[in-house]
Scaffold this motif. Structure first.
Motif, PDB file in Angstrom:
ATOM      1  N   ALA A 164       3.935   9.174  -8.049  1.00  0.00           N
ATOM      2  CA  ALA A 164       3.229  10.239  -7.332  1.00  0.00           C
ATOM      3  C   ALA A 164       3.098   9.963  -5.835  1.00  0.00           C
ATOM      4  O   ALA A 164       2.760  10.871  -5.075  1.00  0.00           O
ATOM      5  CB  ALA A 164       1.834  10.433  -7.937  1.00  0.00           C
ATOM      6  N   THR A 165       3.367   8.739  -5.403  1.00  0.00           N
ATOM      7  CA  THR A 165       3.210   8.420  -3.987  1.00  0.00           C
ATOM      8  C   THR A 165       4.387   8.950  -3.177  1.00  0.00           C
ATOM      9  O   THR A 165       5.471   9.212  -3.704  1.00  0.00           O
ATOM     10  CB  THR A 165       3.089   6.903  -3.763  1.00  0.00           C
ATOM     11  OG1 THR A 165       4.311   6.252  -4.164  1.00  0.00           O
ATOM     12  CG2 THR A 165       1.919   6.328  -4.551  1.00  0.00           C
ATOM     13  N   SER A 166       4.166   9.096  -1.898  1.00  0.00           N
ATOM     14  CA  SER A 166       5.224   9.525  -0.984  1.00  0.00           C
ATOM     15  C   SER A 166       4.987   8.875   0.375  1.00  0.00           C
ATOM     16  O   SER A 166       3.900   8.386   0.666  1.00  0.00           O
ATOM     17  CB  SER A 166       5.243  11.047  -0.843  1.00  0.00           C
ATOM     18  OG  SER A 166       3.996  11.526  -0.373  1.00  0.00           O
ATOM     19  N   GLY A 167       6.042   8.870   1.183  1.00  0.00           N
ATOM     20  CA  GLY A 167       5.921   8.282   2.510  1.00  0.00           C
ATOM     21  C   GLY A 167       6.225   6.795   2.495  1.00  0.00           C
ATOM     22  O   GLY A 167       6.640   6.220   1.480  1.00  0.00           O
ATOM     23  N   ALA A 221      -1.432  18.432  -6.523  1.00  0.00           N
ATOM     24  CA  ALA A 221      -0.035  18.087  -6.756  1.00  0.00           C
ATOM     25  C   ALA A 221       0.163  17.064  -7.873  1.00  0.00           C
ATOM     26  O   ALA A 221       1.233  17.016  -8.491  1.00  0.00           O
ATOM     27  CB  ALA A 221       0.593  17.572  -5.458  1.00  0.00           C
ATOM     28  N   HIS A 222      -0.864  16.261  -8.151  1.00  0.00           N
ATOM     29  CA  HIS A 222      -0.715  15.189  -9.143  1.00  0.00           C
ATOM     30  C   HIS A 222      -1.979  15.083  -9.992  1.00  0.00           C
ATOM     31  O   HIS A 222      -2.697  14.077  -9.930  1.00  0.00           O
ATOM     32  CB  HIS A 222      -0.413  13.851  -8.430  1.00  0.00           C
ATOM     33  CG  HIS A 222       0.788  13.912  -7.549  1.00  0.00           C
ATOM     34  ND1 HIS A 222       2.084  13.884  -8.031  1.00  0.00           N
ATOM     35  CD2 HIS A 222       0.881  14.034  -6.197  1.00  0.00           C
ATOM     36  CE1 HIS A 222       2.926  13.966  -7.019  1.00  0.00           C
ATOM     37  NE2 HIS A 222       2.233  14.051  -5.896  1.00  0.00           N
ATOM     38  N   PRO A 223      -2.265  16.096 -10.793  1.00  0.00           N
ATOM     39  CA  PRO A 223      -3.528  16.122 -11.546  1.00  0.00           C
ATOM     40  C   PRO A 223      -3.674  14.968 -12.534  1.00  0.00           C
ATOM     41  O   PRO A 223      -4.793  14.502 -12.770  1.00  0.00           O
ATOM     42  CB  PRO A 223      -3.487  17.475 -12.261  1.00  0.00           C
ATOM     43  CG  PRO A 223      -2.040  17.886 -12.254  1.00  0.00           C
ATOM     44  CD  PRO A 223      -1.466  17.315 -11.007  1.00  0.00           C
ATOM     45  N   GLY A 271       0.813  -1.201   0.000  1.00  0.00           N
ATOM     46  CA  GLY A 271       0.000   0.000   0.000  1.00  0.00           C
ATOM     47  C   GLY A 271       0.849   1.255   0.000  1.00  0.00           C
ATOM     48  O   GLY A 271       1.832   1.348   0.746  1.00  0.00           O
ATOM     49  N   LEU A 272       0.489   2.228  -0.845  1.00  0.00           N
ATOM     50  CA  LEU A 272       1.179   3.504  -0.956  1.00  0.00           C
ATOM     51  C   LEU A 272       0.133   4.614  -1.020  1.00  0.00           C
ATOM     52  O   LEU A 272      -1.040   4.357  -1.292  1.00  0.00           O
ATOM     53  CB  LEU A 272       2.070   3.553  -2.202  1.00  0.00           C
ATOM     54  CG  LEU A 272       3.071   2.412  -2.417  1.00  0.00           C
ATOM     55  CD1 LEU A 272       2.437   1.304  -3.264  1.00  0.00           C
ATOM     56  CD2 LEU A 272       4.339   2.901  -3.100  1.00  0.00           C
ATOM     57  N   VAL A 273       0.553   5.853  -0.793  1.00  0.00           N
ATOM     58  CA  VAL A 273      -0.405   6.958  -0.715  1.00  0.00           C
ATOM     59  C   VAL A 273       0.059   8.133  -1.571  1.00  0.00           C
ATOM     60  O   VAL A 273       1.228   8.537  -1.517  1.00  0.00           O
ATOM     61  CB  VAL A 273      -0.600   7.435   0.738  1.00  0.00           C
ATOM     62  CG1 VAL A 273      -1.611   8.579   0.793  1.00  0.00           C
ATOM     63  CG2 VAL A 273      -1.051   6.283   1.634  1.00  0.00           C
ATOM     64  N   ILE A 274      -0.874   8.669  -2.367  1.00  0.00           N
ATOM     65  CA  ILE A 274      -0.666   9.930  -3.084  1.00  0.00           C
ATOM     66  C   ILE A 274      -1.345  11.022  -2.267  1.00  0.00           C
ATOM     67  O   ILE A 274      -2.555  10.979  -2.040  1.00  0.00           O
ATOM     68  CB  ILE A 274      -1.274   9.886  -4.492  1.00  0.00           C
ATOM     69  CG1 ILE A 274      -0.655   8.753  -5.317  1.00  0.00           C
ATOM     70  CG2 ILE A 274      -1.087  11.222  -5.209  1.00  0.00           C
ATOM     71  CD1 ILE A 274      -1.316   8.547  -6.677  1.00  0.00           C
ATOM     72  N   HIS A 275      -0.578  11.991  -1.815  1.00  0.00           N
ATOM     73  CA  HIS A 275      -1.121  13.075  -1.001  1.00  0.00           C
ATOM     74  C   HIS A 275      -1.493  14.270  -1.884  1.00  0.00           C
ATOM     75  O   HIS A 275      -0.841  14.541  -2.891  1.00  0.00           O
ATOM     76  CB  HIS A 275      -0.094  13.502   0.051  1.00  0.00           C
ATOM     77  CG  HIS A 275       0.235  12.416   1.034  1.00  0.00           C
ATOM     78  ND1 HIS A 275      -0.540  12.138   2.129  1.00  0.00           N
ATOM     79  CD2 HIS A 275       1.256  11.509   1.063  1.00  0.00           C
ATOM     80  CE1 HIS A 275      -0.014  11.136   2.813  1.00  0.00           C
ATOM     81  NE2 HIS A 275       1.075  10.737   2.181  1.00  0.00           N
ATOM     82  N   ASP A 276      -2.551  14.970  -1.476  1.00  0.00           N
ATOM     83  CA  ASP A 276      -2.983  16.195  -2.163  1.00  0.00           C
ATOM     84  C   ASP A 276      -3.067  15.940  -3.667  1.00  0.00           C
ATOM     85  O   ASP A 276      -2.502  16.669  -4.487  1.00  0.00           O
ATOM     86  CB  ASP A 276      -1.992  17.320  -1.854  1.00  0.00           C
ATOM     87  CG  ASP A 276      -2.510  18.693  -2.255  1.00  0.00           C
ATOM     88  OD1 ASP A 276      -3.721  18.809  -2.514  1.00  0.00           O
ATOM     89  OD2 ASP A 276      -1.700  19.637  -2.326  1.00  0.00           O
TER      90      ASP A 276
END
Length: 377
Positions: free
Chosen positions: A269-272, A190-192, A181-186
């Motif tokens: 696009a994911t972070s964290g 930030a990632h249209p 599992g990964l997360v794209i924030h905002d």
């Protein structure tokens, strides 16, 4: 009657809330230190006859509709070459739009917690073991050394339940698949491009023994999920440095080499941090002999892979059903029999879908499955 519920997930909290609605207090023992101690997961679609039914019994239907997102039922399905196989758009009006609307798990948990007295949940108290005292009563041992005694004990404590050994020696087994599992924030700002690909609901792409999916959440994030058929020790033997997320993301993209660039851009696009977890399940059709003063609900009773989308729905239905039986002084064994009969076909579907989605040639098989379910083929 003093009731102790091990586990403050959706099933345990639903049970506590329906009990409270009938004038019965319960103690919920939860390992989390607080309501916001950790991320509670992504978005869930509650069915009319299970999760939504349970919330109606809890008196929370209006609250649920305020947090639910019917548009989250939108979905697109692709193969690994980028061919669109299916698109579904949620109804814009009428009761049909409430068939399986999405709601974020944290929002659902908050809805239930806000409807309970503050002292219901004992935060930071993990049930470590329980022992029978006779006449259906139990002594419950908690982390930190606390002890509770109760007239009825409910195991809502998930896959590694500490209550389950009182009823059965069954343990979860590895399903042959690891999830990540990964997360794209905002996402919107930030990632249209990633946001547009996922749309209002969910995106899925199927390849050979692997999947890539993403789902919009109500908090502005998009949760990206990978599933890979592999050995149980794969996280240790793969050589992927999961403790270094940036390097790990690059390595994960290699597992999807040849897939469309716009699909793999979801990973970029994911972070964290990256969560890595084995998919496990209890034996399909698990049952146990009647045992006075104790039972199980949710994953503690019928853990299955997420490929049927039934886990939260079943847990909440279990919790509400059990609470009604206890409130009416009914036979808990009748509740268990109904739960067994409800869970077995869902578990079988989950196992069958896992095999289907993670098979060779999965894309066409899954396209056909959806078309058949909708009466198109």
């Amino acid at each position: 009657m003093r009731i102790v519920i091990a586990g403050g997930g959706l099933g345990g909290l639903t049970c506590a809330r329906v009990l409270k609605a009938h004038g019965i207090d319960a103690v919920v023992c939860e390992r989390d230190a607080s309501q916001d101690a950790r991320v509670q997961g992504g978005t869930l679609d509650l069915t009319v006859d299970q999760g939504q039914w349970a919330l109606r019994e809890a008196g929370l239907e209006a609250g649920y509709r305020a947090i639910a997102r019917p548009e989250g039922q939108d979905m697109v399905l692709y193969d690994s070459a980028g061919t669109l196989l299916r698109r579904e758009i949620a109804p814009e009006e009428g009761e049909a739009r409430w068939g399986r609307p999405e709601a974020d798990r944290p929002a659902l948990r908050k809805l239930l917690l806000d409807a309970l007295p503050e002292d219901t949940v004992h935060w930071g108290r993990t049930v470590t073991r329980a022992e029978p005292l006779g006449d259906g009563r139990h002594r419950v041992h908690l982390s930190g050394g606390d002890i509770l005694e109760c007239d009825f004990l409910i195991g809502a404590d998930g896959a590694r339940s500490r209550i389950r050994p009182l009823l059965t020696d069954a343990e979860p087994a590895y399903c042959g698949v690891h999830g990540m599992g990964l997360v794209i924030h905002d996402a919107d700002r930030a990632h249209p491009a990633a946001s547009a690909l996922v749309g209002r609901g969910s995106f899925s792409a199927l390849g050979e023994q692997r999947t890539l999916s993403a789902q919009r959440n109500g908090d502005g994030t998009i949760r990206v999920h990978l599933a890979l058929r592999c050995g149980e020790d794969w996280p240790e033997t793969s050589g992927i440095p999961f403790d270094d997320p940036d390097r790990a993301r690059a390595a994960l993209k290699e597992l999807y080499a040849g897939w469309p660039a716009e699909f793999l851009a979801l990973l970029d696009a994911t972070s964290g941090p990256i969560s890595v977890y084995p998919l496990t399940a209890l034996p399909i059709g698990l049952r146990w002999d009647p045992t006075p003063g104790v039972t199980l609900i949710g994953d503690a009773a019928h853990l299955m892979s997420p490929f049927a989308g039934q886990g939260a729905n079943l847990a909440m239905r279990d919790g509400a059903d059990l609470a009604l039986v206890l409130a009416e002084g009914g036979d808990v064994r009748k509740f268990e029999q109904a739960m067994f009969e409800r869970a077995e076909p869902a578990a079988q579907m989950s196992a069958d879908n896992l095999e289907l989605f993670l098979s060779d040639g999965a894309a066409e098989k899954v396209r056909h499955l959806f078309a058949t379910m909708s009466g198109e083929e």
